[in-house]
Design an enzyme around this catalytic site. Structure first.
Site, mmCIF file in Angstrom:
data_model
loop_
_atom_site.group_PDB
_atom_site.id
_atom_site.type_symbol
_atom_site.label_atom_id
_atom_site.label_comp_id
_atom_site.label_asym_id
_atom_site.label_seq_id
_atom_site.Cartn_x
_atom_site.Cartn_y
_atom_site.Cartn_z
ATOM 1 N N ALA A 63 -11.176 44.679 -32.970
ATOM 2 C CA ALA A 63 -11.372 43.395 -32.451
ATOM 3 C C ALA A 63 -11.723 42.369 -33.653
ATOM 4 C CB ALA A 63 -12.730 43.420 -31.561
ATOM 5 N N ASP A 64 -11.425 40.970 -33.165
ATOM 6 C CA ASP A 64 -11.793 40.042 -34.102
ATOM 7 C C ASP A 64 -11.993 38.665 -33.395
ATOM 8 O OD1 ASP A 64 -11.712 39.379 -37.126
ATOM 9 O OD2 ASP A 64 -10.790 37.464 -36.254
ATOM 10 N N THR A 65 -13.010 37.838 -33.445
ATOM 11 C CA THR A 65 -13.429 36.630 -32.599
ATOM 12 C C THR A 65 -13.229 35.637 -33.770
ATOM 13 O OG1 THR A 65 -14.738 38.020 -31.283
ATOM 14 C CG2 THR A 65 -15.318 35.769 -31.455
#
Length: 191
Positions: free
Chosen positions: A72-74
């Site tokens: 995941a990456d935000t």
């Protein structure tokens, strides 16, 4: 039952997966993040894929049976600009000055990687902030809370006092759209 591996060192992502009752191991992704697009959706999808693939490759010889890696990456996007984690306090102040009194988008890309299959998606949530004074910004940055967070704020922490409203998934802003992840896993019978 899948052996889930979270490719992230984020304590917030760990808390969110625990909150929905998933059992998992944590193995942070190492390596340089390569951004090849300016489209926020493509950026987070690519970065989440890079993280999941890096962990799979690193663990390849000793991956457990029925493994599933979650990457995941935000990022935070305001006025077409991608705001990652601040480099220093001055950068955090710069970001908060931009975001205060405005509405911005938070994008999280998620990759679910397992043997022979990959699912990647992005979630967007809009966040509106109340106006902040220079003193409030300086105080917030002095708490150090913004320093390891995209856009220089944590919605689940002290910055909650400056959040006017959100449109979309709150957990996405924290760092992981766990409801959507659970639904994907259930649909794929991956848990």
């Amino acid at each position: 039952m899948k052996n889930i591996i979270l490719a992230s060192q984020s304590p917030r992502r760990r808390e969110l997966l625990t909150q929905i009752g998933l059992e998992f191991e944590v193995h942070p992704a190492d390596g340089e993040e390569i951004i090849t697009s300016t489209d926020p959706v493509e950026v987070v999808k690519s970065l989440s894929t890079q993280k999941a693939a890096a962990v799979k490759e690193e663990l390849e010889p000793q991956l457990p049976e029925n493994w599933l890696v979650i990457g995941a990456d935000t990022i935070v996007v305001y006025d077409g600009k991608i705001l990652g984690k601040p480099k220093d306090e001055a950068d955090a102040i710069r970001m908060l000055r931009m975001l205060q009194g405005q509405t911005h988008s938070v994008y999280t890309g998620v990759t679910l990687l397992e043997e022979g299959k990959q699912t990647t998606f992005a979630e967007e949530t809009k966040v509106s902030m109340y106006p902040m004074t220079e003193e409030e910004i300086a105080w917030y940055v002095s708490t150090k809370e913004p320093m390891d967070k995209a856009g220089a704020y944590g919605i689940q922490g002290l910055c909650a006092r400056f959040v006017e409203k959100i449109q979309g998934d709150y957990n996405n802003v924290v760092g992981l759209p766990v409801g959507r992840i659970y639904q994907k896993l259930k649909k794929e019978e991956s848990f």
